[in-house]
Design an enzyme around this catalytic site. Structure first.
Site, PDB file in Angstrom:
ATOM      1  N   CYS A   1      45.148  32.102  33.021  1.00  0.00           N
ATOM      2  CA  CYS A   1      43.741  32.480  33.167  1.00  0.00           C
ATOM      3  C   CYS A   1      43.077  32.849  31.848  1.00  0.00           C
ATOM      4  O   CYS A   1      41.900  33.214  31.841  1.00  0.00           O
ATOM      5  CB  CYS A   1      43.623  33.605  34.182  1.00  0.00           C
ATOM      6  SG  CYS A   1      44.229  33.061  35.798  1.00  0.00           S
TER       7      CYS A   1
ATOM      8  N   HIS B   1      37.254  40.961  31.821  1.00  0.00           N
ATOM      9  CA  HIS B   1      38.012  40.059  32.687  1.00  0.00           C
ATOM     10  C   HIS B   1      37.658  40.362  34.142  1.00  0.00           C
ATOM     11  O   HIS B   1      37.457  39.465  34.943  1.00  0.00           O
ATOM     12  CB  HIS B   1      39.515  40.228  32.434  1.00  0.00           C
ATOM     13  CG  HIS B   1      40.363  39.289  33.222  1.00  0.00           C
ATOM     14  ND1 HIS B   1      40.314  37.928  33.049  1.00  0.00           N
ATOM     15  CD2 HIS B   1      41.276  39.510  34.210  1.00  0.00           C
ATOM     16  CE1 HIS B   1      41.161  37.341  33.890  1.00  0.00           C
ATOM     17  NE2 HIS B   1      41.748  38.279  34.611  1.00  0.00           N
TER      18      HIS B   1
ATOM     19  N   GLU C   1      42.359  46.960  31.977  1.00  0.00           N
ATOM     20  CA  GLU C   1      41.410  46.622  30.908  1.00  0.00           C
ATOM     21  C   GLU C   1      40.505  47.789  30.554  1.00  0.00           C
ATOM     22  O   GLU C   1      40.074  47.895  29.404  1.00  0.00           O
ATOM     23  CB  GLU C   1      40.654  45.325  31.191  1.00  0.00           C
ATOM     24  CG  GLU C   1      39.509  45.363  32.115  1.00  0.00           C
ATOM     25  CD  GLU C   1      38.810  44.005  32.131  1.00  0.00           C
ATOM     26  OE1 GLU C   1      38.683  43.357  31.089  1.00  0.00           O
ATOM     27  OE2 GLU C   1      38.378  43.608  33.224  1.00  0.00           O
TER      28      GLU C   1
ATOM     29  N   LYS D   1      32.655  37.684  37.209  1.00  0.00           N
ATOM     30  CA  LYS D   1      33.490  37.238  38.333  1.00  0.00           C
ATOM     31  C   LYS D   1      32.992  37.843  39.640  1.00  0.00           C
ATOM     32  O   LYS D   1      33.301  37.350  40.722  1.00  0.00           O
ATOM     33  CB  LYS D   1      34.958  37.601  38.103  1.00  0.00           C
ATOM     34  CG  LYS D   1      35.613  36.820  36.969  1.00  0.00           C
ATOM     35  CD  LYS D   1      37.105  37.090  36.899  1.00  0.00           C
ATOM     36  CE  LYS D   1      37.763  36.405  35.713  1.00  0.00           C
ATOM     37  NZ  LYS D   1      37.471  37.056  34.414  1.00  0.00           N
TER      38      LYS D   1
ATOM     39  N   HIS E   1      36.792  33.877  40.373  1.00  0.00           N
ATOM     40  CA  HIS E   1      37.746  33.687  39.281  1.00  0.00           C
ATOM     41  C   HIS E   1      38.202  32.230  39.283  1.00  0.00           C
ATOM     42  O   HIS E   1      39.002  31.816  40.113  1.00  0.00           O
ATOM     43  CB  HIS E   1      38.933  34.623  39.490  1.00  0.00           C
ATOM     44  CG  HIS E   1      39.886  34.657  38.330  1.00  0.00           C
ATOM     45  ND1 HIS E   1      39.771  33.808  37.246  1.00  0.00           N
ATOM     46  CD2 HIS E   1      40.958  35.431  38.071  1.00  0.00           C
ATOM     47  CE1 HIS E   1      40.740  34.069  36.385  1.00  0.00           C
ATOM     48  NE2 HIS E   1      41.470  35.054  36.858  1.00  0.00           N
TER      49      HIS E   1
ATOM     50  N   PHE F   1      48.177  35.184  34.096  1.00  0.00           N
ATOM     51  CA  PHE F   1      49.552  35.120  34.573  1.00  0.00           C
ATOM     52  C   PHE F   1      50.414  34.582  33.441  1.00  0.00           C
ATOM     53  O   PHE F   1      50.038  33.626  32.754  1.00  0.00           O
ATOM     54  CB  PHE F   1      49.673  34.174  35.773  1.00  0.00           C
ATOM     55  CG  PHE F   1      49.294  34.800  37.092  1.00  0.00           C
ATOM     56  CD1 PHE F   1      48.692  36.040  37.151  1.00  0.00           C
ATOM     57  CD2 PHE F   1      49.543  34.132  38.279  1.00  0.00           C
ATOM     58  CE1 PHE F   1      48.350  36.614  38.372  1.00  0.00           C
ATOM     59  CE2 PHE F   1      49.208  34.689  39.500  1.00  0.00           C
ATOM     60  CZ  PHE F   1      48.608  35.927  39.552  1.00  0.00           C
TER      61      PHE F   1
END
Lengths: 423, 433, 86
Positions: free
Chosen positions: A170, A310, A321, A342, A347, A406
């Site tokens: 990602c 993110h 984060e 997002k 996402h 990931f």
């Protein structure tokens, strides 16, 4: 030795809620959510049945029948976004030697949709382990290797320099733009068509995200399901789309009097070496990436006017984060606006980082910060200014955008004005 | 300019190999020099009804001996091979995460199809049995970045991470990416590629390219540059290397296998066009990057597609660069099959070993080199040139138009003088060529 | 689909197959009250194990179940209650 600098001169976007940069930006600044029930196939067997889909007709978007047949949905997105970005850049075809033009495209899951469709045909709906190759379409291999996506963009942009796909989960979209900057700075190219694409809304993706309970099961309120930094968030909402950024060497852009959105002044990535899907709460690696990206930009934390988070709408991400911002930006973390788009477009894995960088470039262009939609009840552990619900007008000269992927990838990109004062 | 060039290089301090011709660097190299072949009828599944039935499988790989039990349920075969080769490269270099500054060791891997066998199995679970039968590990076990993530976690590598996908050129591109990270300040990078798609769906995909040979005779199937060339054999495996900043490697007293001296990648918009010049451009740029002239190259490890038109194109590029028969060319991959993203990294390993031992391994199976190619292909037995080879050019092409070239050099420390004297004239005066 | 009682032997077998075995951990020892984390199993391992329980025993463990189940004994109790064998 003069330092070669990389600037953004063209933008293209295919996003849930809007195809084309203008529609995309309106969607974001209106604070409109584009998430809803899945319509691409029957999602009834799945725990999470919602996503942010692109309302996409490839023919209406300008693709011919042969291209539609040859390309996976994600490849189609990338080509449409690239056409827009190249047009926006004003680069004349053939004006830059093909040898000096490169491609760096991010994708996390490549041609998943078509791969799965072809698998179903070859395996008689999963019954045969020994699939029957006589049912294979001639372009089957292209559906199995995401490098085929970079091939399509290279042919479109007439790029004969370095061409590759960057696939870091990602963070692919951010890392692909970072790779473009490397190619410019080291002198391997003058123009790089970069960005990210993914079209992961397919049964196999739903099944595996269900299995790790990564996606939100808020099926009865799909529109408000992606709620980064909200106490009630319960998972990410899958998205899809593509964004392409034309990244160009600064003097090359100036010589042709191109419009410059921003300089990509810093990029760094670090691995957390911790877990394929898990994040430590301390955010150390992302903070390190932030510090390096700032350092490369010759900027202090205080110079950052906007942080594009993110913000994937999972508890572990939001805490990770938030900690990383505090560690990487110090006291400024509590002052700077932070938002996650997002919340509106979901996402889209390897595409989202590039879509976020387009949003950052537009925030600088228009002096508007897109909001975090659906944020009504901030998580007490997430105590920053997340720009809830409503866009904010404010001059934006320097932006930080971050991503987590990931595999443990933590990336940071800084965009800044190329004419800023540097020491 | 010496300093500037030195600053752009990376040295190799560790090699790990998982190849059809040998698991482990020494087994691989011994088999390669002995001209042993790793091509056999495919055993991983019943390939009898497929038009291609020969492959290069990594024989005798027992995953439990290389991969911790906790990782077995969550890894594809290709990731298990990568974990084995990666651990071996680190062990060979003697490097651990504790030896470098925090964030000091990065990772760059190449992939072409990800953990494909795992993916096929889970697709089967989904479509034949239902969504609840899909493994939780499917969320990452098949995706392209999996080897980067798993190796980073396994060895505590917290520096920059990257996964590059450029088909068969990827293995070299990962090494290029690693060298770039070192140039930007990372002390060391675990880099390379391992691929495997020897499952029914993977083979079906590779078949669709039309680039595979239908020959059933393993010793007469993949014949690059031969008059009888008819396509390639698919293989699995690859290699990982440890690249280091030269100063860092010297400071910790590491054994230097060689230097990644030059690198370049290009793209051909029409790869089937006889005038496509991408491979030649990549080779020229990599030589320029290394500060070398064609005459400085002592051996070429070819891409060796094994298709007459593609072999002709590569031979033409070699002739343009070196003249007819101007340099020994070899392709040890004729014994392994084409390994997708694993190929380039394995060829670099072979090149480093070749320079170390002063011997060029043969291109097995090839009996009659097409004279029209005008190349000096090393066939039959290994060749020991009178002048010990110092520099090698490694080439790779990926499906769709990808070209990459990489130059490796032998370290001066194990130069021709038996005492390992530092007074190596080439090293003392690198610009004096 | 089996509806018999889930034993600790069944569970260790399931754990081994779904998530492997951590080095230095003896799953055949007395592990009933050892936390899964101590046994080397993370949330992903438990999700995969829960998924296989669902397939092989027809027992669904909810998100809330997984939040509170931290030992093999707690897991066996919950599953066997659901199976009506508790």
């Amino acid at each position: 030795m003069t330092t070669r600098r990389a600037v953004i001169t063209g933008l293209g976007a295919v996003a849930p809620g809007g195809i084309g940069v203008d529609a995309y930006w309106k969607q974001l600044t209106d604070g409109q959510s584009a998430t809803g029930p899945i319509t691409l196939f029957d999602p009834s067997p799945y725990r999470s049945r919602i996503a942010a889909e692109v309302d996409f007709d490839p023919v209406a978007a300008g693709l011919g029948p042969r291209e539609v047949r040859r390309m996976d949905r994600a490849t189609q997105f990338a080509v449409v976004a690239a056409r827009e970005a190249l047009g926006d850049s004003g680069l004349e075809p053939e004006a830059t030697p093909a040898e000096r033009t490169a491609v760096a495209l991010g994708t996390a899951v490549g041609c998943t949709t078509r791969m799965e469709q072809e698998y179903v045909i070859l395996s008689d709906s999963g019954r045969d382990w020994l699939v029957d190759p006589s049912y294979a379409v001639p372009e089957l291999y292209s559906q199995f290797v995401p490098s085929s996506m970079a091939v399509e963009l290279a042919r479109l942009a007439r790029a004969a320099g370095p061409v590759s796909v960057v696939s870091d989960g990602c963070t692919s979209g951010l890392d692909a733009v970072g790779h473009a900057v490397d190619l410019i700075q080291e002198g391997s190219a003058d123009v790089v068509v970069s960005g990210g694409t993914d079209a992961p809304i397919a049964p196999i993706t739903l099944a595996c995200f269900d299995a790790i309970k990564a996606t939100s099961p808020r099926n009865d309120d799909a529109e408000h399901a992606s709620r980064p930094f909200d106490r009630t968030r319960n998972g990410l909402v899958l998205g899809e789309g593509a964004a392409v950024l034309v990244v160009e060497e600064l003097e090359h852009a100036r010589r042709r009097d191109a419009h410059i959105y921003a300089e990509v002044s810093g990029f760094a990535t670090r691995c957390n070496a911790y877990h394929m899907t898990g994040l430590r709460a301390d955010g150390i690696e992302m903070a390190e990436a932030i510090r390096i990206a700032l350092d490369q930009s010759a900027l202090a934390a205080d110079d950052i006017d906007y942080v594009n988070a993110h913000g994937s709408s999972t508890r572990q991400n939001d805490r990770h984060e938030t900690a990383a911002f505090k560690r990487g930006l110090g006291a400024h973390a509590r002052r700077v606006p932070v938002s996650s788009i997002k919340s509106m477009i979901g996402h889209s894995l390897g595409a989202i980082g590039a879509l976020e960088l387009v949003a950052c470039a537009l925030a600088m262009e228009h002096g508007v910060i897109p909001p975090t939609a659906n944020l009504h009840e901030p998580d007490p552990e997430c105590d920053l200014d997340y720009v809830p619900l409503v866009a904010r007008e404010q001059p934006v000269d320097s932006v930080l955008s971050v991503g987590s992927g990931f595999g443990g990838f933590q990336s940071a990109v800084v965009l800044a004005r190329p004419d800023r004062r540097t020491p | 300019m010496t300093d500037a060039r030195a600053a752009g290089t990376a040295v190799v301090t560790g090699i790990g190999v998982a190849a059809p011709t040998g698991l482990g660097t020494s087994a691989y190299w011994a088999a390669t020099l002995a001209g042993e072949s790793g091509l056999r009828p495919i055993t991983r599944f019943d390939a009898t009804r497929y038009p291609v039935r020969v492959g290069g499988e990594v024989d005798g790989f027992v995953a439990e001996q290389h991969v911790p039990s906790r990782l077995l349920p969550q890894t594809d075969h290709s990731t298990r091979l990568a974990l084995a080769a990666g651990a071996q490269a680190l062990a060979d270099s003697g490097l651990t995460a504790d030896d470098a500054p925090e964030f000091g060791i990065g990772i760059a891997t190449a992939s072409s199809m990800g953990g494909f066998e795992f993916g096929q199995r889970e697709l089967g679970h989904l479509w034949a049995l239902g969504a609840q039968h899909v493994s939780a590990y499917q969320s990452f076990a098949w995706f392209y970045a999996v080897n980067t993530g798993q190796l980073s976690i396994r060895h505590g590598l917290r520096g920059p991470g990257a996964t590059v996908v450029s088909d068969q050129a990827g293995g070299l591109d990962a090494l290029g990416a690693a060298r770039r990270q070192i140039r930007k300040g990372t002390a060391a990078v675990l880099a390379g590629g391992v691929d495997s798609a020897l499952c029914p769906l993977g083979l079906a995909g590779q078949l669709s390219t039309g680039e595979l040979t239908a020959s059933d005779d393993p010793s007469h199937a993949y014949l690059p540059f031969d008059r009888a060339a008819s396509g390639h054999v698919p293989g699995e495996g690859g290699a990982f290397l440890i690249l280091e900043d030269p100063a860092f490697a010297h400071a910790r007293g590491a054994t230097i296998h060689g230097e990644i001296a030059g690198y370049a990648s290009t793209f051909d918009l029409s790869p089937d066009d006889p005038d496509a010049d991408g491979l030649l451009r990549a080779a020229r740029q990599a030589l320029a990057d290394a500060g070398l002239a064609p005459a400085d190259i002592d051996v070429v490890f070819g891409d060796a597609a094994g298709r007459p038109d593609a072999d002709r194109a590569e031979a033409a590029a070699l002739v343009a660069l070196f003249g007819p028969g101007g340099v020994p060319v070899t392709a040890p991959k004729s014994a392994t099959g084409r390994l997708c993203a694993g190929a380039g990294a394995l060829d670099v390993a072979a090149a480093l070993l070749s320079l170390r031992d002063g011997v060029i391994p043969p291109t097995v199976h090839v009996r009659e080199v097409d004279p029209d190619h005008q190349i000096d292909l090393v066939v039959g037995a290994p060749r020991r040139p009178a002048d010990r080879p110092r520099s090698a050019l490694v080439l790779a092409r990926g499906h769709g138009g990808f070209n990459t070239a990489l130059v490796v050099r032998r370290p001066p420390a194990i130069a021709a003088t038996p005492s390992g004297s530092p007074a190596n004239p080439e090293h003392a005066n690198p610009d004096g060529r | 689909m089996a509806t018999r009682e889930l034993t600790i032997d069944d569970l260790t077998h399931l754990l081994r197959s779904a998530a492997g075995e951590e080095e230095g951990v003896d799953l055949d020892g007395d592990i009933l009250d050892t936390e899964f984390a101590t046994l080397g199993y993370d949330s992903l391992a438990l999700l995969e194990t829960a998924s296989r329980l669902g397939v092989e025993y027809g027992v669904t463990l909810t998100d809330d179940d997984l939040e509170v189940i931290t030992t093999p004994r707690a897991l066996l109790d919950r599953v066997n209650t659901r199976l009506g064998r508790g």
